[in-house]
Scaffold this motif. Structure first.
Motif, mmCIF file in Angstrom:
data_model
loop_
_atom_site.group_PDB
_atom_site.id
_atom_site.type_symbol
_atom_site.label_atom_id
_atom_site.label_comp_id
_atom_site.label_asym_id
_atom_site.label_seq_id
_atom_site.Cartn_x
_atom_site.Cartn_y
_atom_site.Cartn_z
ATOM 1 N N GLY A 41 -42.783 23.921 -33.997
ATOM 2 C CA GLY A 41 -42.208 22.796 -33.286
ATOM 3 C C GLY A 41 -42.484 22.860 -31.809
ATOM 4 O O GLY A 41 -43.034 23.838 -31.282
ATOM 5 N N PRO A 42 -42.117 21.806 -31.078
ATOM 6 C CA PRO A 42 -42.400 21.762 -29.635
ATOM 7 C C PRO A 42 -41.566 22.778 -28.864
ATOM 8 O O PRO A 42 -40.364 22.909 -29.063
ATOM 9 N N ARG A 43 -42.239 23.499 -27.979
ATOM 10 C CA ARG A 43 -41.566 24.451 -27.092
ATOM 11 C C ARG A 43 -41.843 24.131 -25.631
ATOM 12 O O ARG A 43 -41.298 24.767 -24.741
ATOM 13 N N ALA A 44 -42.702 23.166 -25.382
ATOM 14 C CA ALA A 44 -42.998 22.715 -24.024
ATOM 15 C C ALA A 44 -43.086 21.194 -24.033
ATOM 16 O O ALA A 44 -43.749 20.613 -24.901
ATOM 17 N N VAL A 45 -42.422 20.564 -23.095
ATOM 18 C CA VAL A 45 -42.421 19.103 -22.964
ATOM 19 C C VAL A 45 -42.951 18.748 -21.585
ATOM 20 O O VAL A 45 -42.472 19.274 -20.576
ATOM 21 N N ILE A 46 -43.930 17.863 -21.565
ATOM 22 C CA ILE A 46 -44.510 17.359 -20.316
ATOM 23 C C ILE A 46 -44.270 15.855 -20.276
ATOM 24 O O ILE A 46 -44.677 15.134 -21.197
ATOM 25 N N ILE A 47 -43.627 15.385 -19.235
ATOM 26 C CA ILE A 47 -43.286 13.970 -19.105
ATOM 27 C C ILE A 47 -44.153 13.359 -18.018
ATOM 28 O O ILE A 47 -44.290 13.920 -16.920
ATOM 29 N N ALA A 99 -47.789 14.498 -5.536
ATOM 30 C CA ALA A 99 -48.433 14.513 -4.217
ATOM 31 C C ALA A 99 -47.495 14.040 -3.127
ATOM 32 O O ALA A 99 -47.758 14.272 -1.948
ATOM 33 N N THR A 100 -46.421 13.371 -3.500
ATOM 34 C CA THR A 100 -45.419 12.898 -2.537
ATOM 35 C C THR A 100 -44.045 13.256 -3.089
ATOM 36 O O THR A 100 -43.748 12.992 -4.260
ATOM 37 N N MET A 101 -43.216 13.838 -2.236
ATOM 38 C CA MET A 101 -41.888 14.265 -2.675
ATOM 39 C C MET A 101 -40.936 14.142 -1.498
ATOM 40 O O MET A 101 -41.045 14.880 -0.513
ATOM 41 N N GLY A 102 -39.998 13.215 -1.599
ATOM 42 C CA GLY A 102 -39.026 13.017 -0.539
ATOM 43 C C GLY A 102 -37.898 14.032 -0.609
ATOM 44 O O GLY A 102 -37.702 14.729 -1.624
ATOM 45 N N SER A 103 -37.131 14.101 0.462
ATOM 46 C CA SER A 103 -36.004 15.031 0.485
ATOM 47 C C SER A 103 -34.934 14.639 -0.521
ATOM 48 O O SER A 103 -34.195 15.494 -1.023
ATOM 49 N N ASN A 104 -34.827 13.349 -0.845
ATOM 50 C CA ASN A 104 -33.847 12.934 -1.842
ATOM 51 C C ASN A 104 -34.178 13.482 -3.216
ATOM 52 O O ASN A 104 -33.285 13.762 -4.028
ATOM 53 N N ILE A 105 -35.473 13.650 -3.517
ATOM 54 C CA ILE A 105 -35.866 14.231 -4.801
ATOM 55 C C ILE A 105 -35.471 15.705 -4.853
ATOM 56 O O ILE A 105 -35.003 16.206 -5.896
ATOM 57 N N ALA A 124 -43.193 13.671 -10.322
ATOM 58 C CA ALA A 124 -41.738 13.796 -10.403
ATOM 59 C C ALA A 124 -41.018 12.789 -9.526
ATOM 60 O O ALA A 124 -39.897 12.383 -9.846
ATOM 61 N N ASP A 125 -41.615 12.381 -8.400
ATOM 62 C CA ASP A 125 -40.921 11.426 -7.537
ATOM 63 C C ASP A 125 -40.745 10.076 -8.212
ATOM 64 O O ASP A 125 -39.759 9.371 -7.945
ATOM 65 N N VAL A 126 -41.660 9.699 -9.098
ATOM 66 C CA VAL A 126 -41.507 8.446 -9.848
ATOM 67 C C VAL A 126 -40.527 8.635 -10.996
ATOM 68 O O VAL A 126 -39.688 7.768 -11.279
ATOM 69 N N LEU A 127 -40.612 9.775 -11.679
ATOM 70 C CA LEU A 127 -39.729 10.015 -12.818
ATOM 71 C C LEU A 127 -38.268 10.142 -12.394
ATOM 72 O O LEU A 127 -37.370 9.883 -13.200
ATOM 73 N N LEU A 128 -38.011 10.559 -11.160
ATOM 74 C CA LEU A 128 -36.641 10.651 -10.649
ATOM 75 C C LEU A 128 -36.293 9.475 -9.756
ATOM 76 O O LEU A 128 -35.269 9.505 -9.064
ATOM 77 N N ASP A 129 -37.135 8.455 -9.755
ATOM 78 C CA ASP A 129 -36.857 7.197 -9.064
ATOM 79 C C ASP A 129 -35.888 6.384 -9.928
ATOM 80 O O ASP A 129 -35.766 6.641 -11.129
ATOM 81 N N PRO A 130 -35.167 5.402 -9.359
ATOM 82 C CA PRO A 130 -34.220 4.633 -10.174
ATOM 83 C C PRO A 130 -34.821 4.006 -11.421
ATOM 84 O O PRO A 130 -34.095 3.760 -12.391
ATOM 85 N N LEU A 131 -36.134 3.756 -11.434
ATOM 86 C CA LEU A 131 -36.744 3.127 -12.606
ATOM 87 C C LEU A 131 -36.707 4.038 -13.826
ATOM 88 O O LEU A 131 -36.433 3.588 -14.947
ATOM 89 N N PHE A 132 -36.967 5.338 -13.656
ATOM 90 C CA PHE A 132 -37.016 6.278 -14.765
ATOM 91 C C PHE A 132 -35.932 7.357 -14.680
ATOM 92 O O PHE A 132 -35.874 8.219 -15.559
ATOM 93 N N CYS A 133 -35.103 7.343 -13.650
ATOM 94 C CA CYS A 133 -34.211 8.472 -13.392
ATOM 95 C C CYS A 133 -33.251 8.717 -14.552
ATOM 96 O O CYS A 133 -33.076 9.862 -14.997
ATOM 97 N N GLU A 134 -32.618 7.680 -15.060
ATOM 98 C CA GLU A 134 -31.640 7.847 -16.139
ATOM 99 C C GLU A 134 -32.292 8.423 -17.397
ATOM 100 O O GLU A 134 -31.734 9.311 -18.053
#
Length: 778
Positions: free
Chosen positions: A295-301, A451-457, A420-430
């Motif tokens: 089964g899966p032991r590593a997940v890449i989003i 390549a871009t990561m804000g302090s909020n992330i 990660a900055d897009v995945l933790l943006d309000p569009l995908f964060c939940e």
């Protein structure tokens, strides 16, 4: 030869595009962006400087002559050629060590790998190499301290007067500076050659062979710093190959691979390889330890299907022959095995089956069997691959149960958030946080890459790690392993475009001006100056703000490429409204070189690797500085030079263009420190002048938020105002457009009458639809 053309040449003629060094020319020997001299070895600079100081350039030449022709070398030299090389520090200026260097060059690859593995760096050399490559690795502070301080400051501000508040703010700034000083900076052993992965870090032999077959030799900056961190193991006595500053011994910060990593690295720097190699190596070691690992032991989003598919392809190349499988999450596939009551739907709502169907006999088998009721759903296949790559929504839908609860994933040991900055943006964060919470293993290792990561992330990441660990500690029945820290790795300057491409910011005034400027890029003239109009050879991407604008621009440029060069088959449009099969077909044709110009939206702005892409055109201004960094990062991949990034802007973009101008200025400053002022190069020099930055207005915080959310409002919709729309992608007047649309409608109605009267009525057609116009001619 045309004599007339030869005599009509001028000394200021623009160089031919074929003479330029383009990304489509092929891979470069060194894909690094910074510190290429440091990559040659720890004493490369010292060796070069010593040769110049001692005047040994002349004495080096006789050493390369054959022994029979070296009349002035002396009798002792032939013996030195056969001398066995010893392991000494490189860069010495003596002749004996120069002969040893020559012997090492003729040695077998195995001997060279052993010598590379045995060579170690002290702390000063590690610091010098990491700083030369602009790498900074620190352990982030605890988020709880910041949260409590900010809460107390808010209470005190409400209670006290203005002078008291100012004192509190000064104290808060002082505490912040103290916390910054307390951050422990790490200096791991740098990876100077991929051969060291096998000899120094003991990765799987098959994995090392696959890396070699893919042609990876010199690591990029992010690989140089991240791979030693993720592959490092504790030595005897609990010590690892990581040293820290601020007076702390390496044992105090001995993470030994047990940590979460937050990485900020430029686009095209090989982040995918940097997190795939440690994951595959860890999964191989886990399989050796436990034979029943399934089964899966590593997940890449990943945020898009295109990027997820690309990650799967790279994982399969690296895991070939190892037994580790990587798969892409698709519809109808389950991650965890569901119970029977979750598979069976409500029979009353979906329909019931008759008594005859339930008691039908099976004549072939010779026994009575009950047919499945119509309301029962067939059990889906369960993922058996060790590495699962998915988009957030697809994976979350597969984990949801009937009651809306999310199934837990206790077997997941590695979770990677790419972009990660897009995945933790309000569009995908939940969705992303729900998947993150479902991974309940206390041994979970999280990696965030972008390549871009804000302090909020960063704040959200530390807050999630703290809350997750608190919930695990409260529900755990056994003692948990010690908590691991969060490490941040930054390459170069944060939120800055790569320095090895040429940026051009062109003012086009109106939409018609942008279209004329784009056609000038498609059909450059011999008199065009390279400083105002750069050469842009296919293949290249064109980014627009919305899907309707991408379709309209495709219709306008459909016949700009002559039939001799392939015609309309050389240009295509790709957007999210197309089906998955259509998008995959377009991507395949573009990678093969069948499509030269691809018009798209921000769907392809992140993560997708086009190694031979010569340029990027921002037909519409990006919604943020981060979007510009990712868009232009599609060219100049893996250290390739010669890429061009052209951005058009109009009067409507002036309030927002300063974000892009600041990114270009920072990238050019970074390029100047690496390769001078750019004089003598095509499109070299500064394109953003100081007076332009001073003249451009600075957007407010609210304007930035609205631009990121909705884009330029004037381009969101084009009203049908009788052909007078200023945002319309066309060079035709309203009268000509009405005439052409009426003619097109008459032709469609005529075809409909011939086919049986099913066609549209003759007369006017919808002039607000830009995508209906596909040009004329059969």
């Amino acid at each position: 030869m045309d004599v007339f053309k030869l005599l009509s040449r001028t000394s200021k003629a623009t160089p031919a595009p074929s003479s330029q060094k383009l990304p489509s020319s092929g891979a470069v020997a060194n894909p690094q962006l910074f510190g290429r001299d440091a990559a040659e070895g720890p004493h490369a600079n010292a060796r070069k400087s010593r040769k110049r100081k001692r005047g040994q350039d002349k004495t080096d030449l006789p050493a390369e002559l054959p022994v029979a022709l070296d009349f002035f070398g002396g009798a002792s030299q032939p013996a030195q050629h056969t001398e066995k090389p010893t392991q000494k520090g490189r860069g010495q200026g003596t002749k004996s060590e120069q002969h040893q260097d020559g012997a090492l060059e003729t040695a077998s690859p195995e001997d060279m790998e052993e010598s590379a593995a045995e060579e170690d760096y002290d702390e000063d050399e590690r610091k010098r190499i990491l700083r030369a490559h602009k790498l900074k690795i620190v352990i982030l502070e605890d988020y709880k301290v910041q949260e409590i301080d900010s809460r107390d400051r808010g209470k005190e501000k409400k209670k006290r007067k203005k002078d008291k508040v100012e004192k509190i703010e000064r104290d808060a700034k002082a505490k912040k500076k103290e916390r910054k000083k307390e951050k422990k900076q790490l200096f791991p052993r740098p990876l100077t050659d991929f051969a060291q992965l096998r000899t120094a870090y003991g990765i799987s032999p098959r994995l090392a062979e696959n890396i070699k077959e893919q042609g990876y030799k010199v690591p990029t900056e992010v690989q140089l710093g991240a791979l030693p961190l993720l592959l490092s193991k504790r030595r005897d006595g609990g010590r690892s190959e990581i040293s820290s500053t601020n007076g702390h011994d390496s044992a105090d910060t001995d993470v030994g691979g047990d940590f979460d990593l937050l990485t900020v690295a430029p686009t095209g720097s090989g982040k995918t390889i940097a997190f795939l190699i440690p994951i595959i190596n860890s999964l191989l070691s886990e399989e050796k330890a436990s034979s029943n690992a399934k089964g899966p032991r590593a997940v890449i989003i990943a945020p898009t299907k295109e990027l997820a598919s690309q990650i799967v392809n790279e994982a399969r190349k690296l895991a070939r022959g190892t037994g580790i499988k990587a798969t892409l999450m698709r519809k109808g596939v389950e991650v965890v095995k569901r119970p029977e009551e979750d598979i069976e739907d409500d029979v009353d709502t979906l329909g019931t089956s008759s008594e005859e169907d339930r008691s039908a006999s099976d004549s072939e088998a010779g026994k009575r069997t009950a047919k499945k009721p119509k309301g029962r759903r067939r059990r889906a296949d369960v993922v058996k691959a060790a590495i699962l790559v998915a988009t957030p929504l697809a994976l979350l839908n597969a984990l949801k149960q009937q009651g809306g609860e999310v199934s837990q994933l206790p077997s997941i040991r590695h979770l990677v958030l790419d972009e990660a900055d897009v995945l933790l943006d309000p569009l995908f964060c939940e969705q992303t946080l729900a998947i993150w919470t479902a991974c309940t293993s206390p041994l979970l290792r999280v990696g965030l890459w972008s390549a871009t990561m804000g302090s909020n992330i960063e704040d959200l990441t530390m807050q999630t790690l703290n809350s997750r660990w608190t919930s695990l500690a409260s529900s755990a029945t056994e003692s948990l392993p010690p908590r691991h820290p969060l490490i941040r790795l930054v390459v170069g300057l944060r939120d800055t475009a790569i320095p090895n491409i040429t940026h051009k910011l062109i003012y086009a005034a109106t939409e018609q001006g942008k279209l004329l400027g784009l056609r000038q890029l498609l059909h450059p003239t011999a008199t065009a100056s390279s400083e105002t109009t750069p050469w842009l050879l296919p293949p290249f991407l064109i980014f627009t703000q919305t899907i309707p604008r991408a379709i309209a621009l495709h219709s306008e440029l459909l016949y700009d490429i002559p039939p001799e060069a392939g015609g309309s088959s050389r240009i295509a449009v790709l957007h999210a409204d197309l089906s998955s099969s259509a998008r995959e077909a377009i991507m395949t044709r573009f990678r093969r070189g069948e499509i030269w110009v691809l018009i798209t939206t921000d769907l392809l702005a992140r993560g997708v690797d086009f190694r031979g892409l010569n340029g990027v055109v921002n037909y519409d201004v990006p919604n943020s500085a981060a979007a510009y960094v990712h868009r232009v990062g599609r060219t100049g991949r893996a250290g390739r030079e010669g890429g061009v990034a052209v951005t058009f802007y109009t009067k409507e973009d002036i309030p927002y263009i300063k974000n892009v101008a600041n990114v270009i200025r920072a990238s050019e400053n970074l390029r100047g420190t690496k390769s001078g002022d750019g004089e003598g190069e095509v499109g070299g020099g500064e394109s953003i002048k100081g007076w332009l930055l001073d003249a451009l207005p600075t957007p407010t915080k609210r304007e930035k938020q609205m631009l990121k959310k909705r884009g330029v409002e004037a381009r969101r919709r084009v009203k049908d105002d009788g052909g007078k729309g200023t945002m319309r992608i066309s060079t035709k007047s309203g009268y000509d457009r009405r005439r052409d649309n009426n003619l097109q409608g008459a032709k469609s109605a005529s075809r409909g009458r011939v086919d049986g009267g099913a066609g549209p009525r003759a007369g006017k057609v919808d002039m607000g639809s830009e995508s209906d116009f596909e040009g004329f001619g059969e």
